[in-house]
Structure formats: structure tokens, C-alpha cells
Design an enzyme around this catalytic site. Sequence first.
Site, mmCIF file in Angstrom:
data_model
loop_
_atom_site.group_PDB
_atom_site.id
_atom_site.type_symbol
_atom_site.label_atom_id
_atom_site.label_comp_id
_atom_site.label_asym_id
_atom_site.label_seq_id
_atom_site.Cartn_x
_atom_site.Cartn_y
_atom_site.Cartn_z
ATOM 1 N N HIS A 139 0.817 -1.204 0.000
ATOM 2 C CA HIS A 139 0.000 0.000 0.000
ATOM 3 C C HIS A 139 0.858 1.264 0.000
ATOM 4 C CE1 HIS A 139 -3.795 2.091 0.755
ATOM 5 N NE2 HIS A 139 -3.124 2.860 1.594
ATOM 6 N N HIS A 181 -10.166 2.824 -1.120
ATOM 7 C CA HIS A 181 -10.315 2.408 0.268
ATOM 8 C C HIS A 181 -11.117 1.115 0.276
ATOM 9 C CE1 HIS A 181 -9.774 4.354 4.439
ATOM 10 N NE2 HIS A 181 -8.618 4.171 3.858
#
Lengths: 790, 245
Positions: free
Chosen positions: A56, A102
Site C-alpha cells: 500500500h 479504500h
Amino acid sequence: MKSASSSAIPLPAQITPELLAQHGITADEYQRILDALGRTPSMTELGIYSVMWSEHCSYKSSRVHLKRLPTESQRVVQGPGENAGIIDVGDGWACAFKIESHNHPSYIEPYQGAATGVGGILRDIFTMGARPLAVMDSLRFGPIVAEDSAKVDGENSTPTSLLNKNHQILEGVVSGIAGYGNCFGVPNLGGETRFEPCYSGNPLVNAFALGMVRKDEIFYGKATGVGNPVLYVGAKTGRDGIHGATMASEEFHEGSEQKRPNVQMGDPFMEKLLLEACLEAMQTGTIVGIQDMGAAGLTSSSCEMGSRGGVGIEMELDRVPQRETGMTAYEMMLSESQERMLLVADKGREQEVLRVFAKWGLDAVTVGTVIAESRLKILHHGELVADIPNASLTDEAPRYHRPIGTWKAPVPSEPSAEILKQLQAKRDLTTDLKKLLASSNICDKRWVFEQYDTMVQTNTAQGPGGEAGVMRLKGTQRGLAMALDGNSRWCYLDPKLGAAHAVAEAARKVACTGATPIAATNCLNFGNPEKPEIMAQLSSAIDGIAEACTALGTPITGGNVSLYNETKGEAIYPSPVVGIVGILEDVSKAVPADFQRTGDAVLLLHPKAPAKESASLKEFGSSEYAKYFLKALWGTPPALSLDTEAALHKCLAKLADDGLLHSARDISDGGIAVALAEGCFAHQVGIRVTVPSGLSDDPMACVLFAEHASEAIVTCAPESVEKIKNIIDDFGFLTVGPLGVTTADRIELSVNGKPIISESIANLSGPWRRGLSDALESTFHRDSSAMDQA
Amino acid sequence: MIPIEKPLINYMQMKFGVLVFPGSNCDHDTYHVISEVVGQPVVFLWHESEQLENCDAILVPGGFAYGDYLRTGAIAHFAPIMQAVKKFAASGGLVLGICNGFQILTESGLLPGALMRNAGLKYICKQIYLRTETSDSPFTNLLQPCQVLKIPIGHMEGNYFCDAPTLQQLEAQRRIAFRYSTAAGEITAEANPNGSLQNIAGILNEGRNVLGMMPHPDRSSEALLGSADGLRIFQSMVATLAGQD
């Protein structure tokens, strides 16, 4: 402030293979940590490496490929690598924008996951000094109604319990986006909501935000000036979101819901105060650099700001405002508590910054100092708990050339004999059109976007529901248009072509408003990069985006990569989502998507020659019609000629600027029949048109519902038709064909002189308008399987 | 739609004050309408201040004052600036509360009744139609009785409620300023977006100098935004103030 003694070293942790596995650190990576530090890391250091080297934060699987994206143009002020990309829009104004995912948090805790997704992207915008003026969302869910849920590869349809779960995720995500964005006070200008079975265990929530800043007042996430104070501002630090970034870098397994404490909690009111306070503090002229604490919180903001400025940051954690007692250094460094910023101020002028934050009732505390050595030094209770070279966390983080498999077409290229028979059988095409209009992917998304404030800030010239969102820029004549797009089924059939389509269609939507597309942002949602076939998808999709962005003059200025979108080993379709921003020199000339009045001419702008290798039946297998009615998937996405596409965009801009268009819309899901019908609904304007018949042996469904690139339906005053034809002649690749006229009350389509569809507007608009609310309000599907789950 | 005329009274300078609470987010929008569209002087008034800076009219803007995590408007009612607004209203000063501003005015007791959660339990943002119920007020004197306005709403708590005697009084004193209606001006259940009692969208106080309304005239004062119908409300205020001098 107490300085770290040079002799002290952080207390080494008891490293075991289990501990490394819990932190997602491989044996090779651990060796690299040992080499970078020259010693055994402390627990805090191990945690810091774990988040900074997570997929990430580090983009370790994608970075080598992202380099192939075009990132420059005359207008690009800031490309990828900062909190957001920035483009010059003239008159001293610049526009900051970016899209971010997200996905993982939104599956585990839909409301907070989606809300904090919006919060995070908004901070990325205002940390650059830009006031956020618009958001959009691209959402992907598993099916919510049984009719949509059959998997195309013939597997059983989605069980009822899963439909309910998907429904629950959708409700949570939409309220989360609404709850955060509405309270913060930013209008939602559009986006897309689509359904496919592959998203049942892995919904996608991609949030886009855009803001405006004076070109000479842009702020960067860069620490400079040795001795300058480092300030912590905003919400207090708690234990929420610890290891969020690491969670977002893993697949989901049974029991992933137990990771709920890893999801952050959003407080939009706090964010609104933080926005106003930050923008006001920036006006004092005392802020040197600023960065939001997003993924990996204090850790990423401090080491990235230090790294960009070629300096270091030393922080004393005891000074950090805390919401809970007894937090360890490890917890504080990894917390992803929301609505926090780290900033560097001019030494001696901190008071001016503190005064602004006090006015807004926010915590603002000096927590550290800029140091000459480019290291991250963390003190807690007087002990040195971390001392890491910045470069090893940022530029020198691992990058992998992961093995790339050979991509193979996942489905046959031709329809089966059975399907062909169904297609050629006589069908009631009016009923088909009605059902298609009511299907979850095509129906009106009002149920979603009416929950969002789409008008606050009073700039919205065109809100959700049209082709692209259009906002005016107060104080100028200009406007900006923006759209998100991505057809993951097409990317599954051909990742490169499908990704190029995402760029082309997003840009086409923007062009339909009359705007010129000028820049792009992308969110790359894929499965597990350790699988060669997933890397093949990712790499090809990046090539497709690169080619299309180059051809259409829309460089990528930033974005986000979300990998490991898999549950129990099953990956999502490759799902690149592209956001395009375009500029309108005169916003009053923005063209709406809906037919405006009766008596207008309806025209089709389309390529002169079919794109190379265009084959209608083969391409029809990628259509919404094939998926919905035939439960089948075959062939390839529509062919795409980027030269023709670019010509179409330029042509639409010219026609709009000359004031010739009353409406313009592209042909997407559901083909020309759906595009024509949808154009009628907003103002209850009918049409009488002849649809071009294509190849003579195409089944009628194919003529009406095939999806094509580089086409647009426009309406204009009858006397403008000749002018439009003359203008189109200047755009080599294009031509224009008459379709018919707008009328009072019916939707009438004929092919080769034969009436095919004739229906009142109300009978078609009703199912379209009610499609999503009916699906959501008629459920939950109460049956035995749902009870079993309870 | 009403054709927009030139500013009515170019020579009059009416000073408007826009309240700013932490979490107000239509403060800039309201300010913009007054300064750029209505063409009158306007200032922001900070929630901690007790001074109205000699303003001729007060606008309580939409948003989420103090986050509205409690009942909407419940905290704003205690702000120092609201004490000054109450005095101003008591002395006949013009106060217009829009959306969250309406909620704050009911919490402050300047207007009767309450705004409950929408009947559908969801936030709703869309263009709707309003019927003007009285042109006898400083906010509606440039409107015709029964004139239909296209003005958007954007709220979670806009479901107006009051007890029967209050409703009776509102009706008897013609204090219902606007009701939700169809485009043709019919008051129907379908035209009611949030479940409000009797389709009530806006009400006046007894002195007719305080108006609260859920729909946003600040978002409908320029044709580019989809409607300029709301402008007449601000222009009515200017006309009233001009007439007083």
C-alpha cells in the site's frame, strides 16, 4: 527538546519468523532491514518498516511498471509523487486532484471504510494548499438482485445471503461517503456504481477529489531548514487503524471481519476545522512544508517529508496529543487515526501557526525538529526507540520485478451455438430494452447520488446523472468537467484494450460537455501481484492506460494502486479506474447530456471507417446485453482507434464552443438504444430515429445494444445540421449520420425502415428510475439461507 | 422561472451579516450571493463574537454547526453570537435561517416547532418546488401569492413538526411562508420530500421578521446553477430594508 544521544541504540526486538510473518516481512526483506540499520531493529522500527514497505505504501510490485505512464505536459505543475497532482488551468489558478482506493476497509466496515476514504483524499488535496471543490466516487459491488447475479462462466448464481451482504455493504458505503462529504461541505459531482459477481467479497471504493489553489501558493510535503520546528496538528492519536496499510496489502480469508479494529474512524467535523485552520495557517507565510497523516500516519508523514527535503526529523512522542493512555511508541507510530497533519514551520514563528489552530479549537503541538541527518529519530519516555535512514523507508524501499505470466484469453472468442441460436431467435426487443434500463448497472443511480450534497459551494453547473460533472470556477469565465470510468469486464477480456477504454470513455464523457480533457488520475485495483497472471493483467493495463493517455493528451498526474483484492483466492476482475479532468473556457457553453426540446435534429457522430479488426458479433460478447440476457461472456471489448477518439473529443469541443449543440451523450453500457432512451427521460422529450443497421446479418439485438467506442449522440436545432456537417469534415476520422428528430412523447426506433421499438417515455423511464430503489427496497431477501446466516 | 431584473435599488447599501459557526459550510455560498449577485455589502460574523457590526440583516447559513453530532442546532443555540441575534430579532431585525440555519432558529426559540429526521431516514439533495404561501413578509414581498419556485434542498433533518395549537396559530397568522409543491403548485404527498407536517418548508415568526426555510435560495440565485428563483427572497429583503429608511 532532549536530543538523541549518539551512542544509544534502540532496544533490539526478539525477532522470530512468526513475528516477521505477522508484519508481512519476508526473510529477504528482513535481511535488507539488517543491512540498512546495521543492527537488529527495535519493535517500533520493525513496525515502521512493516508499514512503509507494505504494498500500500511502497508500491513495491507496481512501481517499476508505473514508470511507463506519461506524466508530463505544458499544464502539469506537479506529477506523481506528491500528495496530489496539480495542473495549470490559467489566470494564476491551478487544480489539484487525485483518486485513491479504500477497498479493504470498506469491506470490513463499510460506513467508516468509505467515510475515511473520502477524508483521506480530501486531506491529500488541502495539504497542497487547495480548497477541495468536488469529489466523485467509483463504486463496485457484488450483485444485489438475483437476476444480475449469474456468473458468466456458468457457476451457480450468488446465494441470497451474499446478495444481502452486498446490499448491506452498498448501504454502508453510500452512507459513509454521504456522511463524511456532506458534513465536510464538498459537493459530489458524479462517479459510477457497477455490479459484478467478482466484487462480492471485494467491493471497490475509489474516491476522487479536486481542489483549487493559486499557482504561487502551492504547499508541498517537504521538510527543510535544520532547526525548524515540526508541528502536529488536528485530532488526537488513538489506537485505531494500527496496521491499516498492512491489512490493505493482504488477501481476505475467513474471519477477515475480525480486522475491524484496523479500520479507522472518521470525524468529518474535525476535518472541516482542519481544512479551515490549515488554509488560514498557510496564509501566515510561516509554513515550510505540510503533509497529512494518511496510511502509516506519523511514520509516513515524517519520513517522507524528511526524505523529500533531504533532511531528517526527530520527534518526541510524549508530546503527541493522545486520546488513550499507555500507548506504546509502536502503536503511536502505526496509528492511522484520522484528521491529523504534520507540518514544518519557520523557527521562531510557531506562535502564528499555533494561534490559528487555537482559534479553530484544534490541538497544535511542537513534537520535533528538522535535523541535518536524513534519518527518522523517535524518542519516547526519553529513550531512543527508532533511528532509521529515511531513504531505506522511501526511495530505497524494496521494488519487485515480479514474474509476469503470459496473458491468455479467459473466454472463447466466439459465442456458442446455443447462444447464437438465442440471439437469432425472435425476441421482444421493447421488453429487452425495458429490462436492460432497469438492470442494476444501467438504471438511474439517483438512489445513490441524492444522498450526497451535490450543490454546496454553489459551483455545480452539472451534477451527477449526466455525462460528466461540471463546475464553474468563481471569479473566472472558466469551468472544469470531470468524470470517472472503468469497465472491468472489458479489462478481464483484454486488460490492455479494456484499460485504454477506461481512459477513452472518461475523456469522452468530459468531451461531451464541451470541455477539453487535459489530465488524468488512475486507481489500479487488481488481485494478488504474487500471481504471475495478475501481474500480466496489471502490466498490460498500465500499457493500455499509457497509450491512451498519450494519444488523448491527458498525462497521469497521480493516483493509487490497490492490490491483493482477493477473497479466498478469488481475484476481482482487473479494475483500473480512470479520472479525467477537462477545461471549459466558457462554462456557460457547457453542453448537457439530456435532450432539451422537441423538434431538434438527432445526429450520430461516429468513426468514418470501423476501427481495425472491428467485428460486431465478437465484440457483442463483452456487452451488458450479453451479460444480462444471455448470461454469457465471449470475444473482446469493442475495437478502439485512439486517433478517432482524439478527433471526436476535439470535434465536440469545437461544436460546443460554436454553440451548436443542445445536448451530447456518449454510447456506453447498453449501446445506442439505451443511450437514446436515457436522453429522453430528464425533460420528457421523445424521439423518432432510425438506428444504423450495421452489418446486414447482425442480429437485431446487436444493432440496438452493441457498445462502441468513439461515438456520440448530439441534438441541435435543425438549421445547425449543415454547419455541424461542415465542421466534422475538418476532423478527418469522423463523420456524422442523421438519426432522426426529437418529438413530444414517444420513443420510436426503427431499423432499415422497420419499426422495432415504440413505447411511451413513461413506460421506459419508470423502470429505469426505479431500478435501483426497487432492488434495494424490495430486499432484504428473507429466506431460509438468510436466516441461517443470522 | 422569473426573469432576473437589474438589482432593484442600486443606490441603497444594506449590510448583511453571515454567521460563521465551526462547521458552517454554506457561509461562503451565502456571502457570495449577497456580494456578487444581490450586490450588497456583507460581512462574516464569528460565532464567538457578540457584535453584529451594525448589520441590517442577519443570515444564518446552512451546514453542520459544531458537527451537529447532537441534535442539529442544539449547540449553536448557545453560541455568543446567537444571544446578539436574539436581541436583534426581538427589536425587529431581519433574520433569515437557511437549512441548518432554520434548525438553529427553532432550537433558539426564534421560531416554533422542530425539524426531525427526514421520513425516508436519508439525506436528500435535489431540486424541488415550493409554493409561496404569503407575499406579506419582508422576505417574500417581491413574490406573488402561490408563485412556484424551483429551489434545491440538501438535508437529513428537514421534517418539520409542531403541535396542533402551534400549527393552528401558524395557519391563522399566515406564517407558513412556503410549502413543498409540484411544479404546477399543487400541495401533494408526493411533492413532500421529507415528511414535513402539511408540506411546510418555511415559516415566519409572529413579528414576520424572522424566516426559517429548509430549501436553499443561496443555491438557486444564478441560472447557471439550475435556477435563479431564490434570488427574489434576498431581493425582497433589500426592498424591505430600503423601504424602512
